[in-house]
Design an enzyme around this catalytic site. Sequence first.
Site, PDB file in Angstrom:
ATOM      1  N   ASN A 133       0.808  -1.232   0.000  1.00 15.19           N
ATOM      2  CA  ASN A 133       0.000   0.000   0.000  1.00 15.19           C
ATOM      3  C   ASN A 133       0.839   1.278   0.000  1.00 15.19           C
ATOM      4  O   ASN A 133       0.438   2.269  -0.612  1.00 15.19           O
ATOM      5  CB  ASN A 133      -1.043  -0.015   1.122  1.00 15.19           C
ATOM      6  CG  ASN A 133      -0.442  -0.071   2.502  1.00 15.19           C
ATOM      7  OD1 ASN A 133       0.610  -0.670   2.685  1.00 15.19           O
ATOM      8  ND2 ASN A 133      -1.089   0.538   3.459  1.00 15.19           N
ATOM      9  N   GLY A 209       2.279  -5.452   7.358  1.00 11.95           N
ATOM     10  CA  GLY A 209       1.346  -6.168   6.499  1.00 11.95           C
ATOM     11  C   GLY A 209       0.127  -6.561   7.295  1.00 11.95           C
ATOM     12  O   GLY A 209      -0.197  -5.942   8.307  1.00 11.95           O
ATOM     13  N   SER A 210      -0.524  -7.618   6.839  1.00 10.84           N
ATOM     14  CA  SER A 210      -1.784  -8.003   7.472  1.00 10.84           C
ATOM     15  C   SER A 210      -1.521  -8.676   8.822  1.00 10.84           C
ATOM     16  O   SER A 210      -0.454  -9.250   9.055  1.00 10.84           O
ATOM     17  CB  SER A 210      -2.544  -8.952   6.551  1.00 10.84           C
ATOM     18  OG  SER A 210      -1.766 -10.113   6.349  1.00 10.84           O
ATOM     19  N   THR A 213      -0.702 -12.516   8.461  1.00 10.82           N
ATOM     20  CA  THR A 213       0.686 -12.843   8.101  1.00 10.82           C
ATOM     21  C   THR A 213       1.631 -12.458   9.235  1.00 10.82           C
ATOM     22  O   THR A 213       2.612 -13.161   9.497  1.00 10.82           O
ATOM     23  CB  THR A 213       1.093 -12.132   6.790  1.00 10.82           C
ATOM     24  OG1 THR A 213       0.079 -12.330   5.819  1.00 10.82           O
ATOM     25  CG2 THR A 213       2.401 -12.665   6.254  1.00 10.82           C
ATOM     26  N   GLY A 214       1.318 -11.354   9.910  1.00 13.04           N
ATOM     27  CA  GLY A 214       2.166 -10.917  11.029  1.00 13.04           C
ATOM     28  C   GLY A 214       2.265 -11.975  12.114  1.00 13.04           C
ATOM     29  O   GLY A 214       3.335 -12.204  12.683  1.00 13.04           O
ATOM     30  N   GLU A 231       3.947  -4.095  12.220  1.00 12.84           N
ATOM     31  CA  GLU A 231       2.992  -3.009  11.929  1.00 12.84           C
ATOM     32  C   GLU A 231       1.873  -3.646  11.133  1.00 12.84           C
ATOM     33  O   GLU A 231       2.058  -4.011   9.978  1.00 12.84           O
ATOM     34  CB  GLU A 231       3.662  -1.905  11.097  1.00 12.84           C
ATOM     35  CG  GLU A 231       4.824  -1.203  11.762  1.00 12.84           C
ATOM     36  CD  GLU A 231       4.406  -0.205  12.826  1.00 12.84           C
ATOM     37  OE1 GLU A 231       3.193  -0.117  13.131  1.00 12.84           O
ATOM     38  OE2 GLU A 231       5.290   0.464  13.360  1.00 12.84           O
ATOM     39  N   CYS A 265      -3.312   1.724   6.400  1.00 10.51           N
ATOM     40  CA  CYS A 265      -3.505   1.084   7.704  1.00 10.51           C
ATOM     41  C   CYS A 265      -4.106   2.049   8.711  1.00 10.51           C
ATOM     42  O   CYS A 265      -4.734   1.632   9.670  1.00 10.51           O
ATOM     43  CB  CYS A 265      -2.184   0.530   8.209  1.00 10.51           C
ATOM     44  SG  CYS A 265      -0.888   1.760   8.242  1.00 10.51           S
ATOM     45  N   GLU A 435       7.859   2.270  15.114  1.00  8.61           N
ATOM     46  CA  GLU A 435       8.798   2.758  14.109  1.00  8.61           C
ATOM     47  C   GLU A 435       8.834   4.279  14.214  1.00  8.61           C
ATOM     48  O   GLU A 435       8.041   4.898  14.935  1.00  8.61           O
ATOM     49  CB  GLU A 435       8.356   2.331  12.712  1.00  8.61           C
ATOM     50  CG  GLU A 435       8.395   0.826  12.536  1.00  8.61           C
ATOM     51  CD  GLU A 435       8.221   0.402  11.082  1.00  8.61           C
ATOM     52  OE1 GLU A 435       7.074   0.389  10.620  1.00  8.61           O
ATOM     53  OE2 GLU A 435       9.244   0.101  10.438  1.00  8.61           O
TER      54      GLU A 435
END
Length: 456
Positions: A133, A209-210, A213-214, A231, A265, A435
């Site tokens: 994104n 990411g999603s 997946t995280g 994140e 996000c 971050e």
Amino acid sequence: MTATSIDLINPADETLIRSIEHTSVEEVDEAVARAVAAQKRWAALAPAERASTLRAFAAVVDGAVEELARLEVLNSGHPISQARWEAGHVRDVLTYYSAAPERMLGSQIPVAGGIDVTFLEPLGVVGVIVPWNFPMTIAAWGFAPALAAGNAVLLKPAEWTPLTALRLGDLALAAGLPEGLLQVLPGRGDVVGERLVSHPLVRKIVFTGSTATGKRVMAGCAANVKAVTLELGGKSANVVFADADLEKAAAMAPSAVFENAGQDCCARSRILVERSAVNRFLELLEPAVKKVMVGAPGDEATEMGPLVSAAQFAKVASYVPDDRQVAFRGSAPDGPGFWFAPTVLLPGSRDDRVARDEIFGPVVSVLPFDDEADAIALANDSDYGLSGSIWTRDLGRGIRVSRGIESGNLSVNSNSSVRYSTPFGGFKQSGLGRELGPDAAAAFTEIKNVFLSDAP
Ligand code: NAD
């Protein structure tokens, strides 16, 4: 697309841009070996030299802002004005962290029998895995502080959007970064991403990411006791009280959720409005939504482009199968291209899936609340906690509600989420760690404690 390559499609017209070869597991392992060698040389340089190399990188990116922006328009369908901001943000993030090498301060701790000091040692090789994104900005949030702290970086862009990351890899070399220090490895998540997670010499993973997946990445890191920053997704609330400047809140609500076609996000994809103000707010919101300029991403006036891919279009469309919950819509061009009009929904209940799932498209749900306590409860009634806004003229209420919402990045009477100089990250299933901001470079170090005896 073949087993070893992927066809990149322009999301605005569905034409083929080019084909990109995937990185194989063996090539990832070779890249890790090069990165290990490059990191040792990089960490041995004087801090001032690392700082000036990062400033040179920022300068080269500055000269390439237009080129990078045009690539993002082509590959991701971002409006050109936004893409220019993104490329400039990469430059700014590099500039900000170029100060870090000379400011990585350890401490001196009072103890008996000598001196105790701490050193912030680089981790070694870091894997930065990014989503599609915001391909360049999120990459920079990982690589700039990691490099500043003396690490090498292996950057894995998302399958569909590798072009700006690949170009940034070339620009790093042109700026004088040592060969192997920042390598870009396009390819599949379940191949390149998983190998970065499992490789013992990759000491930390920064994953954006999603949430699904995280979780997998975190489990993979656990197998090697590897550090991880996550994140992840969001379903952020835009909380509008009846005492707010409703005109301003409504005028700004569309950009808070439709920017980047909602593929953000931090998108405020739930607008929570105090019940007594709902009708007035919707009256004000409708023209603001209809005014959003949706169109060719290369046009200067465009505010919203297409969705990134056919798959993302299908996912978003599945949330709006018919007009039953639609309050009103903006406009969008007809195909070709993955166009989806900005859409405002009035869900039947707070538990409707459109009000709970991260749709990641230009779809927003408006939900009423009764009072301050209900607003906080409703904002927190989510697995996520990334971002959000509070609109009120009562400063005390702004403070109380922002302290009550479980979210990493809130703003009062504004939709601001991201500044390179302030920390960014999520509560709950929106992530782990932070971050950006002044502490991000230190997150890419291990603290080493050394005691120096004063015994004769
Ligand atoms: P995704 O999880 O599908 O993919 C993200 C990255 O992970 C890609 O590079 C992908 O190739 C890689 N990957 C996939 N499987 C992997 C595996 N098994 N091991 C290692 N890597 C793997 O996410 P996406 O669809 O590309 O991005 C959208 C999501 O990203 C949304 O949920 C969004 O909210 C989130 N996001 C979060 C932030 C934030 O800062 N919190 C910022 C942007 C996007």
